[in-house]
Design a protein around this motif. Sequence first.
Motif, short mmCIF file in Angstrom:
data_model
loop_
_atom_site.label_atom_id
_atom_site.label_comp_id
_atom_site.label_asym_id
_atom_site.label_seq_id
_atom_site.Cartn_x
_atom_site.Cartn_y
_atom_site.Cartn_z
N TYR A 111 2.80 -12.52 -7.45
CA TYR A 111 2.77 -11.58 -8.57
C TYR A 111 3.57 -10.37 -8.08
CZ TYR A 111 1.09 -8.10 -11.92
OH TYR A 111 1.02 -7.11 -12.86
N SER A 120 -1.23 -5.42 -13.19
CA SER A 120 -1.93 -5.72 -14.44
C SER A 120 -2.93 -6.83 -14.20
CB SER A 120 -0.91 -6.14 -15.51
OG SER A 120 -1.55 -6.84 -16.56
N VAL A 121 -4.19 -6.56 -14.47
CA VAL A 121 -5.21 -7.58 -14.30
C VAL A 121 -4.97 -8.73 -15.28
CG1 VAL A 121 -7.69 -8.04 -14.40
CG2 VAL A 121 -6.86 -5.89 -13.43
N GLU A 122 -4.45 -8.42 -16.45
CA GLU A 122 -4.15 -9.46 -17.43
C GLU A 122 -3.06 -10.40 -16.91
OE1 GLU A 122 -4.39 -6.23 -18.08
OE2 GLU A 122 -6.28 -6.27 -19.23
N ALA A 123 -2.05 -9.84 -16.25
CA ALA A 123 -0.97 -10.67 -15.70
C ALA A 123 -1.50 -11.57 -14.58
CB ALA A 123 0.16 -9.78 -15.19
N GLY A 125 -4.57 -12.70 -14.39
CA GLY A 125 -5.33 -13.74 -15.07
C GLY A 125 -4.44 -14.84 -15.60
N LYS A 126 -3.28 -14.48 -16.13
CA LYS A 126 -2.33 -15.46 -16.65
C LYS A 126 -1.83 -16.38 -15.52
CE LYS A 126 1.82 -15.68 -19.59
NZ LYS A 126 2.74 -16.41 -18.71
N LYS A 129 -4.51 -18.87 -14.55
CA LYS A 129 -4.62 -19.95 -15.52
C LYS A 129 -3.50 -20.96 -15.34
CE LYS A 129 -7.01 -17.41 -19.21
NZ LYS A 129 -6.86 -16.82 -20.57
N GLU A 154 -11.83 -5.11 -10.15
CA GLU A 154 -11.43 -5.88 -11.32
C GLU A 154 -10.77 -7.20 -10.91
OE1 GLU A 154 -10.92 -2.72 -10.76
OE2 GLU A 154 -11.13 -1.51 -12.58
N LEU A 158 -12.26 -10.96 -11.78
CA LEU A 158 -11.42 -11.93 -12.48
C LEU A 158 -11.23 -13.21 -11.65
CD1 LEU A 158 -9.48 -12.64 -14.82
CD2 LEU A 158 -7.67 -11.51 -13.50
N LYS A 161 -14.16 -15.55 -11.64
CA LYS A 161 -14.32 -16.31 -12.89
C LYS A 161 -13.49 -17.59 -12.87
CE LYS A 161 -15.37 -12.36 -15.88
NZ LYS A 161 -14.88 -11.48 -16.99
N HIS A 162 -12.42 -17.56 -12.08
CA HIS A 162 -11.54 -18.73 -11.96
C HIS A 162 -11.88 -19.57 -10.73
CE1 HIS A 162 -8.55 -17.85 -15.16
NE2 HIS A 162 -8.94 -16.60 -14.97
#
Length: 366
Positions: A111, A120-123, A125-126, A129, A154, A158, A161-162
Amino acid sequence: MKKVDRKILLNPGPATTTDTVKNAMVVEDICPREEEFGALIEGIKNDLVKVVHGEDEYIAALFAASGTGGLEAAITSAVPKGKKLLVVENGAYGTRMIKLAETFDIGVVRYQLEYGDYPSVEAIGKLLKENEDVSHLAVVHHETTTGMLNPVQEICDLSHKHGVEVIVDCMSSYAGIPIDVKKWQAEYIISSSNKCIQGMAGLVFVIFKADLLPKLSEQKRSFYFNIYSQYVGFEKTGQMQFTPPVQVCYALRQAIDEYFAEGEEGRWSRYQKNWDVLVEGLQDMGLSFLLPYEQQSKILLAIIEPKNPKYNFDAMHDYLYEKGFTIYPGKGAKSATFRLSVLGDLYPKDIEDFLVALKGYLTSIA
């Protein structure tokens, strides 16, 4: 007790140390195979866990090495063969973890950001996945390339969770910035003896969840930097597998005692006072910073280099070094910077004295 000329180190470790830590190294010669020395190491390991409130859940393995050795131990011991490591790379120390993993043919998902950009925590997470073969994520808590404090809590939440375990480089935050490892639930954190704990260089430690030992027993990538063999070997024999830096161990024992005497909040408060004095003084000189305030660690500042054509970092370094102050160059950030840290046995008066010296240099090139 011998007094030593005091140097003000504003680099991010090794740090300025107390005379009592320096003098702790002047001890009788001892073979590190003796029970007395084993008891010293056992106490150090237990207290290193206490610093981050990990009692009863976490344990520590201690190695003779620089901080990078601890990262090598964690990454090579943790990531199973056939799995990948996701690395948050927004500074030189994230990049170092990538190079380390690749050296051992560990697959890496990067990353990648500019040095100084906030993750970005969202990035993340992507990426998790999209890459189900990632078993571990590595992130630097305090990225001293820029002075950024990454969002470790954070990222841990995250990742878990994965089903992904987390390795946190806490090299320059451990024993400085308050850390509750049980809250993070990070599987591994790594730091060294020569930064905020205020000991001498030469030791690195990996603090990890005790229930990971069965999994760690399966990893055989490294002979020296093997967490399982290092930890279990000491538990069986009361001795480190390989010759430790004996005097550095005594210095670390003293540094840990001084940490607990000052207290977690006391140390963090002192560092923050140093930081506040530094920031105000630099702003008064018209200097600006790489990062916004909310992303700062309050331990290290990356300062934008002056536009004055007469400015030269090496000349500034030498000017200040002659006056007893050590500063640090930038390290590939998205803007040209130099860096100043407030960790170690430093106090607001030290920072005030430094600011006088820095103003003298800047005035000389005006």
